[in-house]
Design a protein around this motif. Structure first.
Motif, short mmCIF file in Angstrom:
data_model
loop_
_atom_site.label_atom_id
_atom_site.label_comp_id
_atom_site.label_asym_id
_atom_site.label_seq_id
_atom_site.Cartn_x
_atom_site.Cartn_y
_atom_site.Cartn_z
N GLN A 1 0.76 -1.34 0.09
CA GLN A 1 -0.08 -0.10 -0.01
C GLN A 1 0.89 1.20 0.10
O GLN A 1 1.64 1.41 0.95
CB GLN A 1 -0.93 0.11 1.17
N ALA A 2 0.78 1.78 -0.87
CA ALA A 2 1.49 3.15 -1.16
C ALA A 2 0.45 4.47 -0.82
O ALA A 2 -0.70 4.49 -1.30
CB ALA A 2 2.16 3.37 -2.37
N GLY B 1 -1.76 7.33 -1.44
CA GLY B 1 -2.53 7.61 -2.73
C GLY B 1 -2.65 6.72 -3.64
O GLY B 1 -3.24 7.05 -4.84
N ARG B 2 -2.58 5.45 -3.50
CA ARG B 2 -2.72 4.29 -4.49
C ARG B 2 -3.37 2.94 -3.85
O ARG B 2 -3.56 3.03 -2.70
CB ARG B 2 -1.28 3.72 -4.83
N GLU B 3 -4.05 2.61 -4.84
CA GLU B 3 -4.69 1.31 -4.00
C GLU B 3 -3.99 0.26 -3.67
O GLU B 3 -2.74 -0.06 -4.13
CB GLU B 3 -5.53 0.85 -5.43
N ARG B 4 -4.37 -0.44 -2.63
CA ARG B 4 -3.67 -1.89 -2.30
C ARG B 4 -3.41 -2.75 -3.68
O ARG B 4 -4.35 -2.86 -4.53
CB ARG B 4 -4.57 -2.48 -1.46
N GLU B 5 -2.11 -3.29 -3.38
CA GLU B 5 -1.82 -3.91 -4.79
C GLU B 5 -1.41 -5.33 -4.24
O GLU B 5 -0.25 -5.53 -3.40
CB GLU B 5 -0.64 -3.38 -5.45
N SER C 1 3.33 -6.70 -12.23
CA SER C 1 4.48 -5.51 -11.84
C SER C 1 5.72 -6.01 -11.27
O SER C 1 6.67 -5.50 -11.20
CB SER C 1 3.80 -4.66 -11.00
N GLU D 1 9.05 2.94 -7.66
CA GLU D 1 7.81 2.77 -7.76
C GLU D 1 7.27 1.54 -6.83
O GLU D 1 5.88 1.35 -6.37
CB GLU D 1 6.96 2.46 -8.96
N ALA E 1 6.75 1.37 -0.51
CA ALA E 1 5.24 1.28 -0.33
C ALA E 1 5.27 0.60 1.21
O ALA E 1 6.61 0.04 1.67
CB ALA E 1 4.52 0.44 -1.04
#
Length: 126
Positions: A42-43, A45-49, A66, A92, A95
């Motif tokens: 989780q970063a 402003g980004r969605e959980r990946e 990714s 990138e 996170a």
């Protein structure tokens, strides 16, 4: 209640490597080996990946596109620990990384639980 404990995060330069560990010391061996274990991040402003998943026996492994070819997941059931070897890290990849249990590795890398960790920060920066 935290049942999984992540460690191994930190700061690294682009191109570097880190190995994360996810220890399940609070779980019985029976509970631990009943579930697949995976990693997500989780970063801000980004969605959980969802990143990766390994089945209870280690015979089934899945990676998100990714991280495929850069990250390797493994587990040592005797130590009740899952590892995530992360190579060729990029900015990138910065996170908070979490490990969690899952009922198998089928389907998309979502739907985590019932066991969770508290997360470990990974920062990739020059």
């Amino acid at each position: 209640q935290v049942q999984l404990v992540e460690s191994g995060g930190g700061s690294v330069q682009p191109g570097g490597s880190l190995r994360l560990s996810c220890a399940a010391s609070d779980l019985t061996l029976t509970s631990y080996t009943s579930y697949a274990i995976g990693w997500f991040r989780q970063a801000p402003g980004r969605e959980r990946e969802g990143l990766s998943c390994i089945s209870s026996s280690g015979g089934e492994i899945k990676y998100a596109d990714s991280v495929k070819g850069r990250f390797t997941i493994s587990r040592d059931n005797a130590k009740k620990t899952v590892y995530l070897q992360m190579n060729s890290l990029k900015g990138e990849d910065t996170a908070v990384y979490y490990c969690a249990s899952r009922v198998g590795c089928a389907g998309s890398l979502t739907g985590w639980g019932p066991f969770w960790g508290q997360g470990t920060q990974v920062t990739v920066s020059s």
